[in-house]
Design an enzyme around this catalytic site. Structure first.
Site, PDB file in Angstrom:
ATOM      1  N   CYS A   1      -3.476   9.078  -8.736  1.00 21.12           N
ATOM      2  CA  CYS A   1      -4.673   8.595  -8.029  1.00 21.12           C
ATOM      3  C   CYS A   1      -5.849   9.562  -8.128  1.00 21.12           C
ATOM      4  CB  CYS A   1      -4.326   8.315  -6.583  1.00 21.12           C
ATOM      5  SG  CYS A   1      -3.501   9.707  -5.815  1.00 21.12           S
ATOM      6  N   GLU A  34      -3.763   5.985   2.118  1.00 19.37           N
ATOM      7  CA  GLU A  34      -4.127   6.781   0.943  1.00 19.37           C
ATOM      8  C   GLU A  34      -4.142   5.807  -0.223  1.00 19.37           C
ATOM      9  OE1 GLU A  34      -4.994   9.787   1.206  1.00 19.37           O
ATOM     10  OE2 GLU A  34      -4.085  10.446   3.074  1.00 19.37           O
ATOM     11  N   LYS A  45       9.843   2.707   3.299  1.00 22.94           N
ATOM     12  CA  LYS A  45      10.127   1.786   2.198  1.00 22.94           C
ATOM     13  C   LYS A  45       9.610   2.361   0.881  1.00 22.94           C
ATOM     14  CE  LYS A  45       8.065  -1.637  -0.003  1.00 22.94           C
ATOM     15  NZ  LYS A  45       8.845  -1.683  -1.234  1.00 22.94           N
ATOM     16  N   GLU A  48     -10.134   0.883 -11.078  1.00 27.20           N
ATOM     17  CA  GLU A  48      -8.997   1.779 -11.282  1.00 27.20           C
ATOM     18  C   GLU A  48      -8.059   1.182 -12.332  1.00 27.20           C
ATOM     19  OE1 GLU A  48      -6.067   2.339  -8.128  1.00 27.20           O
ATOM     20  OE2 GLU A  48      -6.092   4.472  -8.578  1.00 27.20           O
TER      21      GLU A  48
HETATM   22  P1  NDP Z   1       1.024  -1.023  -4.477  1.00 27.72           P
HETATM   23  O1  NDP Z   1       0.004  -1.098  -3.406  1.00 27.72           O
HETATM   24  O2  NDP Z   1       1.253  -2.200  -5.321  1.00 27.72           O
HETATM   25  O3  NDP Z   1       2.445  -0.648  -3.876  1.00 27.72           O
HETATM   26  C1  NDP Z   1       2.587   0.442  -2.989  1.00 27.72           C
HETATM   27  C2  NDP Z   1       3.681   0.120  -2.007  1.00 27.72           C
HETATM   28  O4  NDP Z   1       3.248  -0.979  -1.194  1.00 27.72           O
HETATM   29  C3  NDP Z   1       4.996  -0.314  -2.653  1.00 27.72           C
HETATM   30  O5  NDP Z   1       6.063   0.194  -1.892  1.00 27.72           O
HETATM   31  C4  NDP Z   1       4.925  -1.832  -2.551  1.00 27.72           C
HETATM   32  O6  NDP Z   1       6.201  -2.453  -2.536  1.00 27.72           O
HETATM   33  C5  NDP Z   1       4.230  -2.002  -1.218  1.00 27.72           C
HETATM   34  N1  NDP Z   1       3.547  -3.284  -1.061  1.00 27.72           N
HETATM   35  C6  NDP Z   1       3.048  -4.081  -2.025  1.00 27.72           C
HETATM   36  N2  NDP Z   1       2.485  -5.184  -1.472  1.00 27.72           N
HETATM   37  C7  NDP Z   1       2.642  -5.074  -0.132  1.00 27.72           C
HETATM   38  C8  NDP Z   1       2.274  -5.885   0.982  1.00 27.72           C
HETATM   39  N3  NDP Z   1       1.636  -7.029   0.825  1.00 27.72           N
HETATM   40  N4  NDP Z   1       2.573  -5.450   2.208  1.00 27.72           N
HETATM   41  C9  NDP Z   1       3.214  -4.279   2.389  1.00 27.72           C
HETATM   42  N5  NDP Z   1       3.614  -3.465   1.381  1.00 27.72           N
HETATM   43  C10 NDP Z   1       3.318  -3.854   0.139  1.00 27.72           C
HETATM   44  O7  NDP Z   1       0.660   0.264  -5.317  1.00 27.72           O
HETATM   45  P2  NDP Z   1       1.476   0.863  -6.521  1.00 27.72           P
HETATM   46  O8  NDP Z   1       2.896   1.120  -6.165  1.00 27.72           O
HETATM   47  O9  NDP Z   1       1.161   0.007  -7.683  1.00 27.72           O
HETATM   48  O10 NDP Z   1       0.848   2.329  -6.656  1.00 27.72           O
HETATM   49  C11 NDP Z   1      -0.298   2.547  -7.335  1.00 27.72           C
HETATM   50  C12 NDP Z   1      -1.465   2.642  -6.373  1.00 27.72           C
HETATM   51  O11 NDP Z   1      -1.254   3.689  -5.430  1.00 27.72           O
HETATM   52  C13 NDP Z   1      -2.725   2.992  -7.091  1.00 27.72           C
HETATM   53  O12 NDP Z   1      -3.786   2.224  -6.637  1.00 27.72           O
HETATM   54  C14 NDP Z   1      -2.947   4.461  -6.719  1.00 27.72           C
HETATM   55  O13 NDP Z   1      -4.265   4.881  -6.798  1.00 27.72           O
HETATM   56  C15 NDP Z   1      -2.405   4.514  -5.357  1.00 27.72           C
HETATM   57  N6  NDP Z   1      -2.036   5.886  -5.027  1.00 27.72           N
HETATM   58  C16 NDP Z   1      -2.808   6.565  -4.133  1.00 27.72           C
HETATM   59  C17 NDP Z   1      -2.549   7.876  -3.834  1.00 27.72           C
HETATM   60  C18 NDP Z   1      -3.370   8.624  -2.834  1.00 27.72           C
HETATM   61  O14 NDP Z   1      -2.963   9.700  -2.420  1.00 27.72           O
HETATM   62  N7  NDP Z   1      -4.514   8.094  -2.427  1.00 27.72           N
HETATM   63  C19 NDP Z   1      -1.440   8.593  -4.476  1.00 27.72           C
HETATM   64  C20 NDP Z   1      -0.688   7.779  -5.388  1.00 27.72           C
HETATM   65  C21 NDP Z   1      -0.987   6.460  -5.640  1.00 27.72           C
HETATM   66  P3  NDP Z   1       6.876  -3.013  -3.878  1.00 27.72           P
HETATM   67  O15 NDP Z   1       7.067  -1.852  -4.752  1.00 27.72           O
HETATM   68  O16 NDP Z   1       8.138  -3.620  -3.398  1.00 27.72           O
HETATM   69  O17 NDP Z   1       5.904  -4.000  -4.447  1.00 27.72           O
END
Ligand code: NDP
Length: 497
Positions: A285, A251, A177, A384
């Site tokens: 991140c 991650e 997804k 963050e």
């Molecule tokens: P989110 O956690 O909001 O979203 C990530 C994914 O999770 C999206 O596909 C989102 O869907 C989905 N999602 C959101 N809520 C739920 C839920 N309740 N259950 C299941 N899936 C869900 O993060 P962001 O997209 O805002 O990305 C930014 C974050 O990612 C930052 O915190 C960043 O640090 C982290 N990150 C970490 C990395 C690493 O390697 N550690 C690398 C890159 C980013 P939808 O878009 O439909 O809401």
């Protein structure tokens, strides 16, 4: 008319059961660039069933490592052929600069597919020996099964490939997804993959995280869930995944420190800090967010740093000269503004930026921002932000810099800059982060692991360690003696001659 995308289940492009579509926006222009099917729980279940069938019928998992390697290599070649188109689409959808999408994201995606093509042929158990004295033990590495993967918006195709490549190399099938804001390059990748992979091996479902993502984490037919996303989403995934004790790989967020020792080159360290804090529009991140500078060079460092930050060219991501594009959305910009306000209110000194771009009247642009004299307990130092706000803090002793660097809930990445190798190694060893760079910040390679400590998650992307995450170990024991010479515990079951 904007392009419409369906979802990809069992080798077919189908409409969602919801019959609805959602808009995908270009964050630099605020224009709708595509309409994408709004998948729901029913669609997700169908995709999981397809992945389950494809796993159980062995159409992928029973292929030889050489055959899986060949398919992954073919995928790499297809991405390479479509590199410019994918880079342009990624730049348009995410707002990342075209030079970054084309010269950083795409080459790494291709390299990653090629690395895991090779790695598919190197799957091994660590031991095969006669540990019991009368039988041989073999460890066999097997795929986990059906993998659910959930991807964030900052590196849409890049992070999707970090999950897809090792999962496929190991013989798993997937339902993946993308983030709702940035689904386009993964959907385009699925169009390439459908010519290479057996049906049902890779399924792509677009739709809200709380519906599609939750179903993936909850469904008993999914054996593993891999998320890159926010720490709060990771916690929710862990809870949902407990139903069938799924394997979980997370991650999550980061808050990277950047320690500048008194003997560091100010020129190199300021260059490194500026690049690593603001690349990918500062939505990364591992981005540098907290710079700890020794008091003896603090003022000089700040002057050089701000001089460089002011040279960052903010603007149209499609322009080759642009260094930084917009933030992903209006809500992300408001979130950044809120942090800037809190920094000012808590007494940090704003040196540059701190406001919306004056030149760009469309798009979610925000100026690169630097705060000095930041306090360790301020929100801008602890939480963050995921936006262009860099905090600079002064320290007196190396131990203080280490303690303060470790004093956050995150543990993804860190760096230390200086010349004395003994001190550099002491600091690197003491930092509680999954990656520590010395005199560099941000370099990732396919051969080395990337993953967090503490609330930045667990499990590793990239490298053979990612392949371990996507496999499980079986112990097979072969008795060498037949019935002739059994050990003592067989006597429990009646007299033996
Ligand atoms: P989110 O956690 O909001 O979203 C990530 C994914 O999770 C999206 O596909 C989102 O869907 C989905 N999602 C959101 N809520 C739920 C839920 N309740 N259950 C299941 N899936 C869900 O993060 P962001 O997209 O805002 O990305 C930014 C974050 O990612 C930052 O915190 C960043 O640090 C982290 N990150 C970490 C990395 C690493 O390697 N550690 C690398 C890159 C980013 P939808 O878009 O439909 O809401």
């Amino acid at each position: 008319m904007v392009q419409e995308y369906k979802i990809f289940i069992d080798g077919e492009w189908v409409n969602s059961e919801s019959k609805e579509f959602f808009d995908v926006i270009n964050p630099a222009t605020e224009q709708v660039i595509a309409k994408v099917a709004k998948g729901n729980a029913k669609d997700t279940k169908k995709a999981i069933d397809a992945a389950r069938r494809a796993f159980d019928n062995g159409s992928w998992s029973n292929k030889t490592p050489a055959e899986r390697a060949q398919a992954l290599w073919q995928l790499a070649e297809l991405v390479e052929k479509n590199k410019d188109k994918l880079a342009a689409l990624e730049s348009t959808n995410v707002g990342k600069t075209i030079k970054y999408a084309r010269d950083s994201d795409l080459p790494f995606i291709i390299d990653n597919l090629k690395f895991f093509a090779g790695a598919a042929r190197m799957l091994e158990g660590k031991s095969a020996n006669e540990y019991s004295g009368i039988g041989i033990s073999i460890t066999r590495r097997e795929p986990v099964g059906v993998v659910g993967a959930i991807i964030p918006w900052n590196y849409p195709l890049y992070i999707a490939i970090w999950k897809i490549a090792p999962a496929l190399a190991a013989g798993n099938t997937l339902v993946i997804k993308p983030a709702s804001k940035t689904p386009l390059t993964l959907l385009e990748f699925a169009k390439l993959a459908e010519t290479v992979l057996p049906k049902g091996v890779l399924n792509v479902i677009t739709g809200p995280g709380e519906i599609v993502g939750e179903e993936l984490a909850l469904n008993n037919k999914v054996d593993m869930i891999a998320l890159t996303g926010d720490t709060s989403t990771g916690k929710e995934i862990m809870r949902l995944a407990s139903g069938n004790v799924k394997r979980v790989q997370l991650e999550l967020g980061g808050k990277a420190p950047f320690i500048v020792l008194p003997d560091a080159s100010i020129e190199a360290a300021t260059e490194g800090a500026v690049v690593s804090a603001f690349w990918n529009n500062a939505q990364d991140c591992t981005a540098t967010t907290r710079v700890y500078v020794h008091e003896s060079i603090y003022d000089k460092f700040l002057e050089a740093l701000v001089g460089k930050v002011k040279k960052i060219r903010l603007g149209d991501p499609q322009n080759e000269k642009t260094d930084m594009g917009p933030l992903i959305s209006e809500s992300q910009r408001e979130h950044v503004e809120e942090f800037v306000k809190s920094g000012v209110n808590q007494g940090a000194r704003l040196l540059c930026g701190g406001r919306r771009s004056k030149e760009m009247n469309k798009g979610f642009f925000f100026e690169p921002t630097v705060f000095a004299d930041v306090g360790q307990k301020m929100r801008i130092c602890q939480e963050e932000i995921f936006g262009p706000v860099l905090s600079v803090l002064k320290y007196s002793t190396v131990d203080e810099a280490i303690t303060n660097s470790n004093d956050v809930i995150y543990g993804l990445a860190a760096s230390v800059w200086g010349k004395d190798i003994t001190t550099l190694m002491k600091v690197a060893n003491s930092l509680k982060f999954g990656t520590v760079w010395i005199n560099e910040h941000g370099v990732l390679v396919s051969e080395m692991p990337h993953g967090g400590f503490k609330q930045s998650g667990f499990g590793k992307d990239l490298s053979m360690y990612a392949l371990e995450d996507f496999t499980q170990i079986k112990h097979i024991y072969i008795d060498e003696t037949g019935l002739v010479r059994k050990p003592w515990y067989y006597t429990v079951y009646g007299d033996k001659e």
